[in-house]
Write a protein that holds these residues in place. Sequence first.
Motif, PDB file in Angstrom:
ATOM      1  N   LYS A 154       0.834  -1.313   0.164  1.00  0.00           N
ATOM      2  CA  LYS A 154       0.099   0.013  -0.040  1.00  0.00           C
ATOM      3  C   LYS A 154       0.945   1.187  -0.115  1.00  0.00           C
ATOM      4  CE  LYS A 154      -3.905   2.170   1.776  1.00  0.00           C
ATOM      5  NZ  LYS A 154      -5.337   1.820   1.742  1.00  0.00           N
ATOM      6  N   GLU A 155       0.727   2.136  -0.875  1.00  0.00           N
ATOM      7  CA  GLU A 155       1.334   3.387  -1.157  1.00  0.00           C
ATOM      8  C   GLU A 155       0.283   4.475  -0.635  1.00  0.00           C
ATOM      9  OE1 GLU A 155       2.856   4.894  -4.940  1.00  0.00           O
ATOM     10  OE2 GLU A 155       4.494   3.416  -4.934  1.00  0.00           O
ATOM     11  N   GLU A 156       0.656   5.484   0.298  1.00  0.00           N
ATOM     12  CA  GLU A 156       0.147   6.611   0.482  1.00  0.00           C
ATOM     13  C   GLU A 156       0.586   7.844   0.160  1.00  0.00           C
ATOM     14  OE1 GLU A 156      -2.791   6.358   1.896  1.00  0.00           O
ATOM     15  OE2 GLU A 156      -3.025   4.360   3.148  1.00  0.00           O
ATOM     16  N   PRO A 157      -0.245   8.899  -0.052  1.00  0.00           N
ATOM     17  CA  PRO A 157       0.401  10.083  -0.205  1.00  0.00           C
ATOM     18  C   PRO A 157       0.952  10.727   0.974  1.00  0.00           C
ATOM     19  CG  PRO A 157      -1.772  10.080  -0.893  1.00  0.00           C
ATOM     20  CD  PRO A 157      -1.772   8.812  -0.293  1.00  0.00           C
ATOM     21  N   VAL A 158       2.313  11.581   0.643  1.00  0.00           N
ATOM     22  CA  VAL A 158       3.074  11.853   1.715  1.00  0.00           C
ATOM     23  C   VAL A 158       2.346  12.813   2.366  1.00  0.00           C
ATOM     24  CG1 VAL A 158       4.275  13.789   0.535  1.00  0.00           C
ATOM     25  CG2 VAL A 158       5.349  12.559   2.480  1.00  0.00           C
ATOM     26  N   ASP A 159       1.326  13.577   1.966  1.00  0.00           N
ATOM     27  CA  ASP A 159       0.376  14.358   2.827  1.00  0.00           C
ATOM     28  C   ASP A 159      -0.524  13.575   4.080  1.00  0.00           C
ATOM     29  OD1 ASP A 159       1.171  15.922   0.319  1.00  0.00           O
ATOM     30  OD2 ASP A 159      -1.247  16.396   0.013  1.00  0.00           O
ATOM     31  N   TYR A 160      -0.360  12.162   3.815  1.00  0.00           N
ATOM     32  CA  TYR A 160      -1.084  11.993   4.918  1.00  0.00           C
ATOM     33  C   TYR A 160      -0.106  11.654   6.193  1.00  0.00           C
ATOM     34  CZ  TYR A 160      -5.210   9.761   1.815  1.00  0.00           C
ATOM     35  OH  TYR A 160      -6.063   9.423   1.244  1.00  0.00           O
ATOM     36  N   CYS A 161       1.231  11.600   5.845  1.00  0.00           N
ATOM     37  CA  CYS A 161       2.129  11.257   6.953  1.00  0.00           C
ATOM     38  C   CYS A 161       1.811  12.504   7.933  1.00  0.00           C
ATOM     39  CB  CYS A 161       3.298  11.283   6.357  1.00  0.00           C
ATOM     40  SG  CYS A 161       3.680   9.667   5.593  1.00  0.00           S
ATOM     41  N   ARG A 162       1.511  13.585   7.393  1.00  0.00           N
ATOM     42  CA  ARG A 162       1.560  14.744   8.239  1.00  0.00           C
ATOM     43  C   ARG A 162       0.640  14.736   9.298  1.00  0.00           C
ATOM     44  NH1 ARG A 162      -2.282  18.587   7.357  1.00  0.00           N
ATOM     45  NH2 ARG A 162      -3.444  18.351   5.559  1.00  0.00           N
ATOM     46  N   LEU A 163      -0.694  13.575   9.043  1.00  0.00           N
ATOM     47  CA  LEU A 163      -1.363  13.533  10.066  1.00  0.00           C
ATOM     48  C   LEU A 163      -1.730  12.355  10.709  1.00  0.00           C
ATOM     49  CD1 LEU A 163      -4.455  14.897   7.875  1.00  0.00           C
ATOM     50  CD2 LEU A 163      -3.355  16.043  10.001  1.00  0.00           C
ATOM     51  N   CYS A 164      -0.601  11.302  10.488  1.00  0.00           N
ATOM     52  CA  CYS A 164      -0.332   9.909  11.022  1.00  0.00           C
ATOM     53  C   CYS A 164       0.408  10.014  12.250  1.00  0.00           C
ATOM     54  CB  CYS A 164       0.410   9.170   9.920  1.00  0.00           C
ATOM     55  SG  CYS A 164       0.581   7.358  10.273  1.00  0.00           S
ATOM     56  N   ILE A 165      -0.128   9.011  13.029  1.00  0.00           N
ATOM     57  CA  ILE A 165       0.224   8.995  14.545  1.00  0.00           C
ATOM     58  C   ILE A 165       1.763   8.274  14.451  1.00  0.00           C
ATOM     59  CG2 ILE A 165      -1.870   8.845  15.609  1.00  0.00           C
ATOM     60  CD1 ILE A 165      -1.294   5.725  15.927  1.00  0.00           C
ATOM     61  N   HIS A 166       1.807   7.659  13.455  1.00  0.00           N
ATOM     62  CA  HIS A 166       3.313   6.892  13.383  1.00  0.00           C
ATOM     63  C   HIS A 166       4.783   7.752  12.790  1.00  0.00           C
ATOM     64  CE1 HIS A 166       1.192   3.240  14.102  1.00  0.00           C
ATOM     65  NE2 HIS A 166       0.535   3.248  12.983  1.00  0.00           N
ATOM     66  N   ALA A 167       3.923   9.037  12.001  1.00  0.00           N
ATOM     67  CA  ALA A 167       5.290   9.740  11.450  1.00  0.00           C
ATOM     68  C   ALA A 167       5.923  10.369  12.660  1.00  0.00           C
ATOM     69  CB  ALA A 167       4.520  10.757  10.533  1.00  0.00           C
ATOM     70  N   ARG A 168       7.054  10.459  12.663  1.00  0.00           N
ATOM     71  CA  ARG A 168       7.816  11.159  13.604  1.00  0.00           C
ATOM     72  C   ARG A 168       8.907  12.383  13.078  1.00  0.00           C
ATOM     73  NH1 ARG A 168       5.022   9.256  16.163  1.00  0.00           N
ATOM     74  NH2 ARG A 168       5.180   7.382  17.663  1.00  0.00           N
TER      75      ARG A 168
ATOM     76  N   ASN B 174       5.393  23.891  10.630  1.00  0.00           N
ATOM     77  CA  ASN B 174       4.968  23.279   9.357  1.00  0.00           C
ATOM     78  C   ASN B 174       5.784  22.860   8.626  1.00  0.00           C
ATOM     79  OD1 ASN B 174       2.768  22.641   7.650  1.00  0.00           O
ATOM     80  ND2 ASN B 174       2.376  24.669   6.910  1.00  0.00           N
ATOM     81  N   VAL B 175       5.565  21.767   7.809  1.00  0.00           N
ATOM     82  CA  VAL B 175       6.694  21.294   6.930  1.00  0.00           C
ATOM     83  C   VAL B 175       6.189  21.365   5.389  1.00  0.00           C
ATOM     84  CG1 VAL B 175       7.658  18.878   6.157  1.00  0.00           C
ATOM     85  CG2 VAL B 175       7.139  19.566   8.614  1.00  0.00           C
ATOM     86  N   ASP B 176       7.262  21.819   4.658  1.00  0.00           N
ATOM     87  CA  ASP B 176       6.635  21.655   3.201  1.00  0.00           C
ATOM     88  C   ASP B 176       6.831  20.449   2.484  1.00  0.00           C
ATOM     89  OD1 ASP B 176       6.526  22.163   0.525  1.00  0.00           O
ATOM     90  OD2 ASP B 176       8.277  23.596   0.321  1.00  0.00           O
ATOM     91  N   LEU B 177       5.559  19.770   2.553  1.00  0.00           N
ATOM     92  CA  LEU B 177       5.610  18.395   1.969  1.00  0.00           C
ATOM     93  C   LEU B 177       6.068  18.168   0.534  1.00  0.00           C
ATOM     94  CD1 LEU B 177       2.181  17.480   3.832  1.00  0.00           C
ATOM     95  CD2 LEU B 177       4.567  16.829   4.576  1.00  0.00           C
ATOM     96  N   LYS B 178       6.075  19.181  -0.189  1.00  0.00           N
ATOM     97  CA  LYS B 178       6.544  19.294  -1.513  1.00  0.00           C
ATOM     98  C   LYS B 178       7.915  18.725  -1.760  1.00  0.00           C
ATOM     99  CE  LYS B 178       2.731  21.596  -3.761  1.00  0.00           C
ATOM    100  NZ  LYS B 178       2.242  22.380  -3.105  1.00  0.00           N
TER     101      LYS B 178
END
Length: 86
Positions: free
Chosen positions: A20-34, A59-63
């Motif tokens: 499963k691939e996910e958009p990196v945008d999801y990571c900013r809202l994921c409990i696992h992303a550090r 904030n992080v520039d996700l691009k």
Amino acid sequence: MDNYRIIPVKKGNVQCLPDKEEPVDYCRLCIHAREFSVQGRFVASPSLAYCLKCKVTDNVDLKRVEFVKCADRQCEGFHSIASIIG
């Protein structure tokens, strides 16, 4: 010792789970992303803003993210912080 996965960002996506691939945008809202690697430097994930210990608010520039440091050790995949704070 940190047991984080360092996941490369490819075309705006991360390989969250083996199938499963996910958009990196999801990571900013994921409990696992550090952390996110931007221009070779790791910065804390905005998802930690609700962590009582961390309270990150930058904030992080996700691009521009090259890698995501992920704490998902049980192969749960994307898990939104909304389920915890909501």
